[in-house]
Scaffold this motif. Structure first.
Motif, PDB file in Angstrom:
ATOM      1  N   VAL A   1       0.865  -1.172   0.000  1.00 26.06           N
ATOM      2  CA  VAL A   1       0.000   0.000   0.000  1.00 26.06           C
ATOM      3  C   VAL A   1       0.904   1.225   0.000  1.00 26.06           C
ATOM      4  N   TYR A   2       0.662   2.131  -0.914  1.00 30.29           N
ATOM      5  CA  TYR A   2       1.492   3.314  -1.066  1.00 30.29           C
ATOM      6  C   TYR A   2       0.732   4.543  -0.558  1.00 30.29           C
ATOM      7  N   PHE A   3       1.397   5.294   0.317  1.00 31.60           N
ATOM      8  CA  PHE A   3       0.813   6.509   0.859  1.00 31.60           C
ATOM      9  C   PHE A   3       1.660   7.711   0.463  1.00 31.60           C
ATOM     10  N   CYS A   4       0.990   8.725   0.009  1.00 29.90           N
ATOM     11  CA  CYS A   4       1.604  10.024  -0.226  1.00 29.90           C
ATOM     12  C   CYS A   4       1.251  10.912   0.962  1.00 29.90           C
ATOM     13  N   ALA A   5       2.160  11.773   1.368  1.00 23.92           N
ATOM     14  CA  ALA A   5       1.901  12.683   2.480  1.00 23.92           C
ATOM     15  C   ALA A   5       2.529  14.032   2.184  1.00 23.92           C
ATOM     16  N   SER A   6       2.024  15.045   2.862  1.00 22.77           N
ATOM     17  CA  SER A   6       2.618  16.372   2.762  1.00 22.77           C
ATOM     18  C   SER A   6       2.658  16.999   4.141  1.00 22.77           C
ATOM     19  N   SER A   7       3.526  17.992   4.302  1.00 26.84           N
ATOM     20  CA  SER A   7       3.614  18.688   5.584  1.00 26.84           C
ATOM     21  C   SER A   7       4.115  20.102   5.367  1.00 26.84           C
ATOM     22  N   TYR A   8       3.824  20.964   6.345  1.00 25.01           N
ATOM     23  CA  TYR A   8       4.268  22.356   6.262  1.00 25.01           C
ATOM     24  C   TYR A   8       5.680  22.518   6.806  1.00 25.01           C
ATOM     25  N   SER A   9       6.143  21.526   7.595  1.00 23.77           N
ATOM     26  CA  SER A   9       7.489  21.604   8.152  1.00 23.77           C
ATOM     27  C   SER A   9       8.201  20.280   7.941  1.00 23.77           C
ATOM     28  N   SER A  10       9.477  20.272   8.223  1.00 24.58           N
ATOM     29  CA  SER A  10      10.283  19.059   8.085  1.00 24.58           C
ATOM     30  C   SER A  10      10.475  18.365   9.416  1.00 24.58           C
ATOM     31  N   ARG A  11       9.783  18.831  10.463  1.00 18.59           N
ATOM     32  CA  ARG A  11      10.038  18.307  11.805  1.00 18.59           C
ATOM     33  C   ARG A  11       9.431  16.940  12.045  1.00 18.59           C
ATOM     34  N   GLY A  12       8.504  16.509  11.203  1.00 14.14           N
ATOM     35  CA  GLY A  12       7.874  15.200  11.369  1.00 14.14           C
ATOM     36  C   GLY A  12       6.477  15.275  11.936  1.00 14.14           C
ATOM     37  N   ASP A  13       6.042  16.438  12.360  1.00  7.45           N
ATOM     38  CA  ASP A  13       4.701  16.558  12.902  1.00  7.45           C
ATOM     39  C   ASP A  13       3.745  17.061  11.825  1.00  7.45           C
ATOM     40  N   GLY A  14       2.480  16.740  12.042  1.00  4.53           N
ATOM     41  CA  GLY A  14       1.455  17.310  11.187  1.00  4.53           C
ATOM     42  C   GLY A  14       1.445  16.813   9.751  1.00  4.53           C
ATOM     43  N   TYR A  15       1.945  15.606   9.525  1.00  4.27           N
ATOM     44  CA  TYR A  15       1.833  15.055   8.178  1.00  4.27           C
ATOM     45  C   TYR A  15       0.357  14.824   7.844  1.00  4.27           C
ATOM     46  N   THR A  16      -0.025  15.167   6.613  1.00  4.89           N
ATOM     47  CA  THR A  16      -1.348  14.821   6.103  1.00  4.89           C
ATOM     48  C   THR A  16      -1.158  13.746   5.051  1.00  4.89           C
ATOM     49  N   PHE A  17      -1.799  12.609   5.265  1.00  2.00           N
ATOM     50  CA  PHE A  17      -1.653  11.488   4.340  1.00  2.00           C
ATOM     51  C   PHE A  17      -2.829  11.407   3.380  1.00  2.00           C
TER      52      PHE A  17
END
Lengths: 113, 111
Positions: free
Chosen positions: A88-104
């Motif tokens: 299963v492949y998931f794409c995600a995006s985030s506003y920062s590179s810190r690892g928090d708040g990813y939206t999948f």
């Protein structure tokens, strides 16, 4: 506000075929990621991007390619599909590179036969 | 290399409190995150600790101790809908902008 949209949701490929998994986000996030998840396992990072035109390899990049021509789109290309790419492949995006708040995105279930 | 260790399964009773632990080995990271994933669904963000200590968000709390290379997710007043897999993740401070996930803990909530 759609968030992260992935297409297709399901796909069956024959060994040796190629395909592109599409990923689009409408949150103006600079950071985008592709992960794969095998049954009962965690997420493995395939590729990531820190902005348009900039991509880099993750933990398991072999057999895959990416491009990032716009902020919104981050397609994943599978060349010469192999059974080991069944996942299963998931794409995600985030506003920062810190690892928090990813939206999948909702994921693409790929089977290679 | 980097690695995160979580228990594979945890079972608890509705209304109880459960703690899911995460131990890690990494040379440096920005913070520890927690994500929830229901069967067949996508991971959703729960909590993030950049500094040592406890972060509380409603029924969920997360803790980090960098000196002990350890963190945990605490779920209070468990509900049946909390049955899901929970993943800890660290964002590495070296080698690019990579977030590495643990294998996940499957939580079963019983009535």
């Amino acid at each position: 506000n759609a968030g992260v949209t992935q297409t297709p949701k399901f796909r069956i490929l024959k060994i040796g075929q190629s395909m592109t998994l599409q990923c689009t986000q409408d949150m103006n996030h600079n950071y985008m990621y592709w992960y794969r998840q095998d049954p009962g396992m965690g997420l493995k990072l395939i590729y990531y991007s820190v902005g348009a035109g900039i991509t880099d390899k993750g933990e398991v990049p072999n057999g895959y390619n990416v491009s990032r021509s716009t902020t919104e789109d981050f397609p994943l290309r599978l060349e010469l599909a192999a059974p080991s790419q069944t996942s299963v492949y998931f794409c995600a995006s985030s506003y920062s590179s810190r690892g928090d708040g990813y939206t999948f995105g909702s994921g693409t279930r790929l089977t290679v036969v | 290399g980097q690695s995160l260790e979580q228990p594979s399964e945890v079972t608890a009773v509705e209304g109880a409190i459960v703690q899911i632990n995460c131990t890690y080995q990494t040379s440096g990271f920005y913070g520890l995150s927690w994500y929830q994933q229901h069967d067949g669904g996508a991971p959703t963000f729960l909590s993030y600790n950049a500094l040592d200590g406890l972060e509380e968000t409603g029924r969920f709390s997360s803790f980090l101790s960098r000196s002990d290379s350890y963190g945990y997710l605490l779920l209070q007043e468990l509900q049946m809908k909390d049955s899901a897999s929970y993943f800890c993740a660290v964002s590495l401070a070296t080698g690019g902008f990579k977030t590495i996930f643990g294998a996940g803990t499957r939580l079963f909530v019983k009535a």
